[in-house]
Design a protein around this motif. Structure first.
Motif, PDB file in Angstrom:
ATOM      1  N   ASP A   7    -112.554  -4.582  12.608  1.00 38.86           N
ATOM      2  CA  ASP A   7    -112.097  -4.192  13.936  1.00 38.86           C
ATOM      3  C   ASP A   7    -110.898  -3.261  13.838  1.00 38.86           C
ATOM      4  OD1 ASP A   7    -113.990  -5.722  15.253  1.00 38.86           O
ATOM      5  OD2 ASP A   7    -112.758  -7.526  15.106  1.00 38.86           O
ATOM      6  N   MET A   8    -110.769  -2.542  12.732  1.00 33.85           N
ATOM      7  CA  MET A   8    -109.608  -1.712  12.503  1.00 33.85           C
ATOM      8  C   MET A   8    -109.585  -0.517  13.449  1.00 33.85           C
ATOM      9  SD  MET A   8    -108.112  -0.228   9.005  1.00 33.85           S
ATOM     10  CE  MET A   8    -108.275  -1.875   8.415  1.00 33.85           C
ATOM     11  N   HIS A   9    -108.462  -0.354  14.112  1.00 35.02           N
ATOM     12  CA  HIS A   9    -108.248   0.792  15.001  1.00 35.02           C
ATOM     13  C   HIS A   9    -106.871   1.360  14.721  1.00 35.02           C
ATOM     14  CE1 HIS A   9    -111.882  -0.159  17.173  1.00 35.02           C
ATOM     15  NE2 HIS A   9    -111.460  -1.384  17.342  1.00 35.02           N
ATOM     16  N   GLY A  10    -106.569   1.644  13.453  1.00 35.61           N
ATOM     17  CA  GLY A  10    -105.265   2.160  13.053  1.00 35.61           C
ATOM     18  C   GLY A  10    -105.040   3.570  13.553  1.00 35.61           C
ATOM     19  N   ARG A  11    -103.786   3.984  13.455  1.00 33.87           N
ATOM     20  CA  ARG A  11    -103.414   5.330  13.891  1.00 33.87           C
ATOM     21  C   ARG A  11    -104.082   6.411  13.062  1.00 33.87           C
ATOM     22  NH1 ARG A  11     -97.114   5.402  13.849  1.00 33.87           N
ATOM     23  NH2 ARG A  11     -97.600   4.585  11.803  1.00 33.87           N
ATOM     24  N   VAL A  12    -104.530   6.062  11.868  1.00 35.56           N
ATOM     25  CA  VAL A  12    -105.154   7.059  11.009  1.00 35.56           C
ATOM     26  C   VAL A  12    -106.673   6.898  10.928  1.00 35.56           C
ATOM     27  CG1 VAL A  12    -103.056   7.417   9.652  1.00 35.56           C
ATOM     28  CG2 VAL A  12    -104.740   5.726   8.899  1.00 35.56           C
ATOM     29  N   ALA A  13    -107.243   6.045  11.748  1.00 30.62           N
ATOM     30  CA  ALA A  13    -108.687   5.825  11.728  1.00 30.62           C
ATOM     31  C   ALA A  13    -109.414   7.156  11.908  1.00 30.62           C
ATOM     32  CB  ALA A  13    -109.092   4.842  12.819  1.00 30.62           C
ATOM     33  N   ASP A  14    -110.340   7.404  10.998  1.00 29.55           N
ATOM     34  CA  ASP A  14    -111.183   8.599  10.995  1.00 29.55           C
ATOM     35  C   ASP A  14    -110.432   9.900  10.727  1.00 29.55           C
ATOM     36  OD1 ASP A  14    -113.524   7.090  11.450  1.00 29.55           O
ATOM     37  OD2 ASP A  14    -113.027   6.985  13.577  1.00 29.55           O
ATOM     38  N   LYS A  15    -109.170   9.827  10.348  1.00 27.73           N
ATOM     39  CA  LYS A  15    -108.421  11.013   9.922  1.00 27.73           C
ATOM     40  C   LYS A  15    -108.781  11.290   8.468  1.00 27.73           C
ATOM     41  CE  LYS A  15    -105.861  11.357  13.674  1.00 27.73           C
ATOM     42  NZ  LYS A  15    -105.965  12.472  14.581  1.00 27.73           N
ATOM     43  N   VAL A  16    -108.595  12.528   8.049  1.00 28.13           N
ATOM     44  CA  VAL A  16    -108.822  12.919   6.658  1.00 28.13           C
ATOM     45  C   VAL A  16    -107.468  13.058   5.994  1.00 28.13           C
ATOM     46  CG1 VAL A  16    -109.787  14.657   5.111  1.00 28.13           C
ATOM     47  CG2 VAL A  16    -110.968  14.085   7.255  1.00 28.13           C
ATOM     48  N   ALA A  17    -107.270  12.308   4.917  1.00 24.67           N
ATOM     49  CA  ALA A  17    -105.972  12.290   4.231  1.00 24.67           C
ATOM     50  C   ALA A  17    -106.138  12.618   2.753  1.00 24.67           C
ATOM     51  CB  ALA A  17    -105.319  10.919   4.380  1.00 24.67           C
ATOM     52  N   ILE A  18    -105.315  13.528   2.265  1.00 17.81           N
ATOM     53  CA  ILE A  18    -105.236  13.835   0.840  1.00 17.81           C
ATOM     54  C   ILE A  18    -103.977  13.187   0.297  1.00 17.81           C
ATOM     55  CG2 ILE A  18    -104.791  15.648  -0.869  1.00 17.81           C
ATOM     56  CD1 ILE A  18    -106.463  17.548   0.824  1.00 17.81           C
ATOM     57  N   VAL A  19    -104.100  12.539  -0.868  1.00 20.33           N
ATOM     58  CA  VAL A  19    -102.949  11.957  -1.553  1.00 20.33           C
ATOM     59  C   VAL A  19    -102.917  12.516  -2.971  1.00 20.33           C
ATOM     60  CG1 VAL A  19    -101.827   9.844  -2.357  1.00 20.33           C
ATOM     61  CG2 VAL A  19    -103.111   9.831  -0.197  1.00 20.33           C
ATOM     62  N   THR A  20    -101.793  13.138  -3.345  1.00 21.34           N
ATOM     63  CA  THR A  20    -101.639  13.634  -4.710  1.00 21.34           C
ATOM     64  C   THR A  20    -101.058  12.531  -5.590  1.00 21.34           C
ATOM     65  OG1 THR A  20     -99.397  14.536  -4.409  1.00 21.34           O
ATOM     66  CG2 THR A  20    -101.253  15.976  -3.826  1.00 21.34           C
ATOM     67  N   GLY A  21    -101.393  12.576  -6.870  1.00 24.60           N
ATOM     68  CA  GLY A  21    -100.944  11.518  -7.770  1.00 24.60           C
ATOM     69  C   GLY A  21    -101.540  10.180  -7.384  1.00 24.60           C
ATOM     70  N   ALA A  22    -102.812  10.200  -6.977  1.00 22.70           N
ATOM     71  CA  ALA A  22    -103.446   9.036  -6.355  1.00 22.70           C
ATOM     72  C   ALA A  22    -103.999   8.022  -7.346  1.00 22.70           C
ATOM     73  CB  ALA A  22    -104.579   9.508  -5.437  1.00 22.70           C
ATOM     74  N   GLY A  23    -103.898   8.279  -8.623  1.00 21.06           N
ATOM     75  CA  GLY A  23    -104.509   7.395  -9.600  1.00 21.06           C
ATOM     76  C   GLY A  23    -103.787   6.089  -9.831  1.00 21.06           C
ATOM     77  N   ARG A  24    -102.468   6.088  -9.608  1.00 18.09           N
ATOM     78  CA  ARG A  24    -101.703   4.861  -9.861  1.00 18.09           C
ATOM     79  C   ARG A  24    -100.363   4.941  -9.144  1.00 18.09           C
ATOM     80  NH1 ARG A  24    -100.503   6.358 -16.139  1.00 18.09           N
ATOM     81  NH2 ARG A  24     -99.654   8.369 -15.602  1.00 18.09           N
ATOM     82  N   GLY A  25     -99.630   3.843  -9.205  1.00 19.78           N
ATOM     83  CA  GLY A  25     -98.279   3.806  -8.641  1.00 19.78           C
ATOM     84  C   GLY A  25     -98.253   3.973  -7.129  1.00 19.78           C
ATOM     85  N   ILE A  26     -97.230   4.673  -6.661  1.00 20.61           N
ATOM     86  CA  ILE A  26     -97.034   4.885  -5.226  1.00 20.61           C
ATOM     87  C   ILE A  26     -98.205   5.663  -4.632  1.00 20.61           C
ATOM     88  CG2 ILE A  26     -95.584   6.014  -3.491  1.00 20.61           C
ATOM     89  CD1 ILE A  26     -93.170   5.337  -5.338  1.00 20.61           C
ATOM     90  N   GLY A  27     -98.721   6.634  -5.365  1.00 22.35           N
ATOM     91  CA  GLY A  27     -99.865   7.406  -4.875  1.00 22.35           C
ATOM     92  C   GLY A  27    -101.085   6.540  -4.657  1.00 22.35           C
TER      93      GLY A  27
END
Length: 192
Positions: A7-27
């Motif tokens: 039932d998720m209706h977050g503020r980012v629902a269906d948005k497209v997001a890129i994250v750099t350094g996404a393999g580990r840690g904060i990313g």
């Protein structure tokens, strides 16, 4: 896309997001959180094994994700990353510039090559990814660019830094002073 049956209706629902350094840690944590909040996430990292683990975990959770193995400090990789995101999910709504590094040692003992590596990793990657995604955000008059830096290497209020500590804080703080940040902090400014 949110997790099937949620039932998720977050503020980012269906948005497209890129994250750099996404393999580990904060990313990785940012990637996981955005996906859990319903964003269609695209992660970039130089480590394919880390990306494979992230993809497998997000797939197992039924979350929309795509990974791109590349070097965000290379102009062609940053441009291709945005094309990849557009092909998979559509126009990018969120960019999280997370890549950062440092080298151990006192600044006066540091080799110029090490300094250049820090600047290239911490600033050039944010510049190139921002430059690649900004035109579509500007055209749509919508989008968010988040430049992260580690608090672990910055002085806390009321505390002095140790002389000669690794110089990560300077380039990472400089990334906070990018034109994208000026525009978000000063929406009536004329900076583009």
């Amino acid at each position: 896309m949110t997790k099937p049956g949620s039932d998720m209706h977050g503020r980012v629902a269906d948005k497209v997001a890129i994250v750099t350094g996404a393999g580990r840690g904060i990313g990785r944590a940012a990637l996981d959180r955005l996906a859990a909040e319903g964003a269609n996430v695209v992660g970039i990292d130089i480590n394919q094994d880390d990306l494979d683990r992230a993809q497998a975990d997000l797939d197992a959770a039924g979350l929309a994700a795509a990974m791109y193995c590349g070097d965000a400090t290379e102009e062609s990789h940053a441009a291709r990353l945005v094309e990849f995101a557009n092909e998979r999910f559509g126009p990018v709504d969120i960019l999280v510039n997370n890549i950062g590094t440092t080298r151990a040692g006192r600044i006066w003992e540091m080799a110029v090559d090490d300094w250049d590596y820090i600047i290239r990793t911490n600033l050039r990657s944010a510049f190139l990814c921002t430059r690649a995604v900004a035109p579509q955000m500007i055209a749509r008059r919508s989008g968010r660019i988040v430049n992260l830096s580690s608090g672990a290497v910055t002085a806390r209020r009321g505390r002095r830094t140790t002389p000669g500590t690794p110089p990560m804080r300077r380039p990472r703080q400089a990334s906070k002073a990018s034109p994208a940040t000026w525009r978000s902090n000063y929406p009536n400014s004329t900076s583009q």
